[in-house]
Write an enzyme that holds these catalytic residues in place. Structure first.
Site, PDB file in Angstrom:
ATOM      1  N   HIS A 269     -12.218  28.704  42.283  1.00 46.75           N
ATOM      2  CA  HIS A 269     -11.782  29.259  40.997  1.00 46.75           C
ATOM      3  C   HIS A 269     -12.702  30.407  40.532  1.00 46.75           C
ATOM      4  O   HIS A 269     -12.436  31.010  39.488  1.00 46.75           O
ATOM      5  CB  HIS A 269     -11.779  28.154  39.935  1.00 46.75           C
ATOM      6  CG  HIS A 269     -10.688  27.138  40.072  1.00 46.75           C
ATOM      7  ND1 HIS A 269     -10.733  26.112  40.996  1.00 46.75           N
ATOM      8  CD2 HIS A 269      -9.504  26.994  39.434  1.00 46.75           C
ATOM      9  CE1 HIS A 269      -9.644  25.362  40.890  1.00 46.75           C
ATOM     10  NE2 HIS A 269      -8.874  25.884  39.965  1.00 46.75           N
ATOM     11  N   GLY A 270     -13.743  30.725  41.308  1.00 45.18           N
ATOM     12  CA  GLY A 270     -14.618  31.851  40.929  1.00 45.18           C
ATOM     13  C   GLY A 270     -13.821  33.133  40.734  1.00 45.18           C
ATOM     14  O   GLY A 270     -14.204  34.025  39.979  1.00 45.18           O
TER      15      GLY A 270
END
Lengths: 174, 174, 174, 174, 174, 174
Positions: E107-108
């Protein structure tokens, strides 16, 4: 918004039933009610059965009950903690005796028993505390919503739609 | 071992107070008692307030109460769950009426109230349920140990030394 | 009460086994013993494997061991935390060398190993640390209770009835 | 990828130290090693100190140790659970005696003690089990990385960079 | 050690993915990198999805980005918390625009979208945020490792071996 | 009861925001709506951020969307799990395109982005996903309640009174 200008108390202590606090809380706000969360004074933050935190606005000892139109007593095991605080039990008693709307759901009935306001009153509650309600003088029914004058009672979260409907109606009538 | 050959019931349900089950459990075993853990039948494993698991040996509906010499009713919120099971409430009533040793601590008093065995009885309990005990007919005292015939009651874990001492004494006398 | 006037230490650190602290704690109190909970000094409150909190009365560095008649070393993983505190290991060693009653159960044996007091001693422990006990010089048996002079050892919570019985007897004899 | 074609075992049991399993796990994979997670057989899924789950690929009893080049023994309290399984202790012993790379960190040293492979060996470990290592015959140093032949040991997660570097080097040399 | 003298940032906030912080953290340290944990400033300690605590060395507002060679952006839900802090988003943007190594996993990618650095960039991410990446201008591929200039992206923990390999290579080349 | 005979969907997946499911759930029931809880199909029970369980009545793949008048999309991190299920995203799209009431709060906006229904739409959401909403074509405002035709959006639990009021009004008008 049917209840703009009205003020209601919701009592809280640890292990409160999250549904029975937050559903009435938001429902009353939807109708314009100023909702004041009142704690026992034992902590600055309480946690529900699932851990949802709630911070009281004030403690029971600071409440001017006449400023309010209604009091909501949730269940969970919070009432078992509330009833050892005379200011909380006294607040329920005063609100009842002054004809304010007193709405109790689930184990909230323990506070009605400790406030000594159940004599010959038609009520309901969580079925497990039925003996305590009857021993305190109540006439107990197994129904989703029982209203006897200014006293409104229900049994469990599934009764919340009827409970909120009756609470709003009673505050309108008051 | 003072009580070899004797048999005792410990009632359990979820959210039992770990001290009020396990201290009497091991204490009775030290005196040679056969301790039988009795559940409501609602689960095959219960968990205390801190999550310590306990598996009942049998359910209340399977108990031949006459085989036993004593019954221990712990607190925590387990009694609030026990009292909706007629077999558990009936077991307490039968044991009491047959003169067996009935030992209740903390919130265990709710089961005495639901069993209808408190009329004019000298008792104590967790202070928060004092109103329910009195409303059920009890004469309530704030003492670490109150014995009235075959009924032994205490208030909280700190009373366990006195509670165990009285329980063992009563079982010896029986 | 067989042991009025006697004083006992119970050692605690995090992840203590709740049974192996609280059962001896209440059992000794039942016999009139003044029980003093002694921590390592690493915290003001410790939590058992299930999270039950315990606050030490004093820290190991503050103990005058000659004031005491017995020391109880519980298991769980607390001994793994205790043994990096020289004051706790030293306390066990001093109590042993002075002929006081030293009672260790389950993983408590690690503290006996680190205190260097197991040479040729008949003992038992949790079976998983058997190698560490033998490597420290002990003669290890798989029995619920092994007493060798002033050293009392058991394996696990189920042995607590025998452990408490032997602990009380040894303190009476001392 | 320096170690393509090589195979390594990582031992697991409940309460393993998450760093001391997953850091070597991914580090060895980065170098092309086939990493096989080996459990004791007591469960199909284990949980670390913080609850991170890990599923073993096979159980110790199913391992052909000659198929492997290295074995990693993490800490946490998993070794206290591993060492009661003879197949796990035997696997460590066999790998060591066959000259495979044996890498143990933190409390992993308990498995080296139970495998009886520490006689006169230069090692390190978590400082709390130093007595058990020395009692088992080891020469113990307080250093981030100690290598004695095919035996690699470290103390704690902060030593993992040195531990991984030495592990990869040893597997290259093997 | 291939990267002695180099410095890298790892961004953290609550609910970070433990693998995606600690694996790169220790891997970079193994190569001699000085790893600096940078928080948003919202707390002095953050907790991963499983609760593993991490204390930031400094907050984003204190970072001199030019002192660093790379920035690692882990996943979990931490990026959802990071992106409401302009200093954290700005740091990613500055590092990218200055040609430093920007490595994002899982999810970065939300931080890359909020930093506005995805226009026509070849990337990957956790599949659930694919729409957000594409809507932010990225050309998205479902591959374990996608490198486009100084931007390195991966999808999930299983990709960490490839992610670390590429991160170290890119820092060597820089 | 203003909405007797009407039917509404509430979407659920793990880590849903308890307020944003249960408040609309009970509010709609109070007005006589038949509320159907729809899951992704990934589990038979989901748990909110605080662990409150909810069992879906049916899965998204079983829904006949034309039978319904409204769909409520809660926040929490559930939408991040919902959007990898095409049936859930498709359901939102179909309901929107058919002019049904689509009500999204907090992180629910991710589902609107993945359904591709935000082009030139006036909306709001949790501020952290503002970039994702704008990148998906939305015109984003920071207001407690934004209504654009059959699309109702709010930001956070505190907006629930306005959110419920608008939801009920829109269902009345439909």
């Amino acid at each position: 918004m049917k209840l703009t200008g009205k003020k209601a108390i919701i009592l809280v202590e640890d292990i409160y039933n999250e549904f029975e606090v937050w559903i009435p809380y938001y429902r009353l706000k939807e109708e314009g009610v100023e909702v004041v969360v009142v704690g026992s004074g034992s902590a600055s933050e309480y946690h529900g059965k699932y851990g949802i935190p709630i911070r009281p606005d004030i403690n029971a000892s600071q409440v001017q009950f006449d400023d309010f139109d209604a009091i909501v007593i949730p269940g969970g095991y919070a009432p078992d903690k509330m009833r050892i605080h005379p200011e909380m039990v006294g607040l329920v008693k005063d609100m009842f005796n002054k004809g304010k709307v007193v709405a109790s759901i689930c184990h909230g009935g323990w506070m009605l028993a400790s406030a000594g306001i159940l004599k010959d009153k038609k009520t309901t509650s969580y079925i497990g505390i039925k003996d305590d309600m009857i021993n305190a003088g109540a006439r107990w029914e197994d129904a989703e919503l029982v209203r006897d004058g200014n006293l409104i009672t229900s049994r469990k979260p599934e009764d919340l739609p009827a409970f909120c409907r009756a609470l709003i109606q009673a505050m309108q009538e008051a």
